[in-house]
Design a protein around this motif. Structure first.
Motif: not given
Length: 444
Positions: A418-422
């Motif tokens: 759901q939360k994306l790293c670069p």
């Protein structure tokens, strides 16, 4: 031919390094809270010298034709590799092999790499190098086109048959080291090659020209406005000697290049216009990494850096000369103004902390420069089969970002979070979510 600089080789001294095209530097001291702290807190002179050296590389990276061309070569490789994934993976259970093989001269990728590699020159460092003479070597291009049929390699030959190719890397390091010694007090000894290589070429070709080191700095700067900097540097010295042109001031050298047309893609063009055209083209290609209004913070980085570079080449052609003449780094108004306008690259310090001095008035959420190191990580996957994301430390210290074992073994799989790293953000944005790389042989 020399080792391929296209594989993200760092420009470095023992105490710092800079990674061209990805705006990332490492320093061997605690950076504290940025350049403003350097102005107000006690700091070792050596640390100031290291920072200045790497910051000059940052400026060279964005404000020279050779620097922009290097970024362009990376971008074209990434675009080509992604298209190959789209074509190959669906036929192989959505898997594709890395390192990736780019067929033939697909998309001019191989030709771009050859021209870039020859332009960059030798990557080795030699503590002791005693130059004897300069020699040239013409090489045919494997994939010739109307604009590029042959290239020229310039070598400095030394004792015992040792020779080093004098190219963009040597010119960048020579120029940065000369400036470092001019405006800081902590510059230490550096390997003869590449850090004194420009002076070697001058001394062997037209020694009187080097009586003022600002002349060498100016010629370094102008030579990097071409795809073959080593050739331009050396041939210019030969021409200057034949013309009996000994500049009364370094500005004369810069004016010489601005007042004479240069050849770009087969066309005769003014240097400043040629650079501007290149900057616009590269800027457009870099913005293709992330398309859409929601990625305006990423585009802001490109606009700010290249906008500064274009303005410098058009309106402030003596920029580096003025930088040196402004004197000591911490009192240097040209340097202060520059950092105020474009900030710094990402800086990793000796405590493994990451710093970024933002351009004045820009909020962190509006300046997404950390996408560039992530692009590098995916490039290393495609080209070298590197399945470990080396942004682990960055993400570990970024607020709201979590790291886990996938970062070390399959960072692309995080694109489903759901939360994306670069890295994951790019993978999803490039429509690679359904595809899985399979490492067959690692070259890193």
């Amino acid at each position: 031919m020399t080792q391929n600089f296209y594989r993200a080789v760092k420009l470095n001294k023992d105490l710092g390094s800079y990674l061209p095209a990805f705006f990332y530097t490492e320093v061997s001291f605690p950076f504290w809270h940025g350049f403003s702290a350097m102005l107000n807190l006690p700091m070792k002179e050596q640390d100031i010298s290291v920072f200045i050296h790497e910051y000059i590389h940052f400026l060279q990276d964005i404000s020279t034709y050779a620097g922009l061309n290097n970024a362009y070569v990376y971008s074209e490789y990434i675009h080509a590799a992604i298209n190959i994934v789209y074509n190959v993976a669906p036929q192989n259970n959505n898997e594709f092999t890395v390192p990736m093989v780019i067929p033939g001269n697909y998309g001019n990728i191989e030709l771009n790499k050859i021209v870039n590699s020859v332009g960059i020159g030798s990557l080795e460092q030699l503590d002791n190098f005693f130059p004897l003479k300069i020699v040239e070597k013409k090489i045919k291009v494997k994939y010739p086109n109307p604009y590029v049929k042959a290239l020229t390699e310039v070598y400095i030959k030394g004792q015992n048959g040792i020779k080093q190719q004098f190219g963009n890397r040597a010119i960048m390091e020579s120029m940065a080291y000369l400036i470092e010694k001019k405006i800081t007090h902590g510059a230490g000894a550096a390997p003869d090659f590449p850090y004194s290589s420009a002076e070697m070429v001058v001394n062997l070709t037209y020694p009187e020209f080097g009586s003022d080191q600002l002349n060498i700095i100016a010629l370094c700067d102008m030579s990097m406005q071409f795809s073959e900097p080593g050739k331009v540097f050396y041939h210019s010295l030969i021409d200057f000697k034949k013309m009996q042109f000994l500049p009364s001031k370094p500005e004369d050298i810069i004016d010489y290049f601005y007042n004479n047309p240069c050849i770009q893609m087969g066309n005769s063009i003014n240097l400043a216009i040629g650079f501007t055209n290149m900057a616009f083209m590269v800027g457009d290609r870099l913005k293709e990494y992330m398309k859409g209004k929601e990625f305006t913070p990423f585009h802001n980085v490109i606009h700010n850096l290249l906008g500064f570079a274009i303005n410098t080449r058009i309106n402030h052609r003596y920029f580096f000369i003025n930088l040196v003449r402004d004197g000591y780094a911490l009192n240097n108004n040209t340097l202060k103004k520059t950092i105020r306008i474009i900030g710094t690259p990402i800086i990793k310090d000796s405590a493994n902390d990451f710093w970024l001095v933002l351009p004045f008035g820009i909020k962190p959420e509006n300046y997404n420069i950390d996408i560039f190191p992530a692009i590098l990580e995916i490039n290393k996957l495609f080209e070298n089969g590197n399945d470990c994301c080396e942004m682990y430390d960055w993400c570990q210290k970024s607020p709201g970002t979590t790291v886990d074992e996938r970062c070390m073994f399959e960072p692309w799989s995080r694109c489903h979070d759901q939360k994306l790293c670069p890295y994951a953000l790019l993978w999803r944005h490039w429509n690679l979510s359904q595809y899985i790389p399979k490492v067959t042989n690692q070259n890193y």
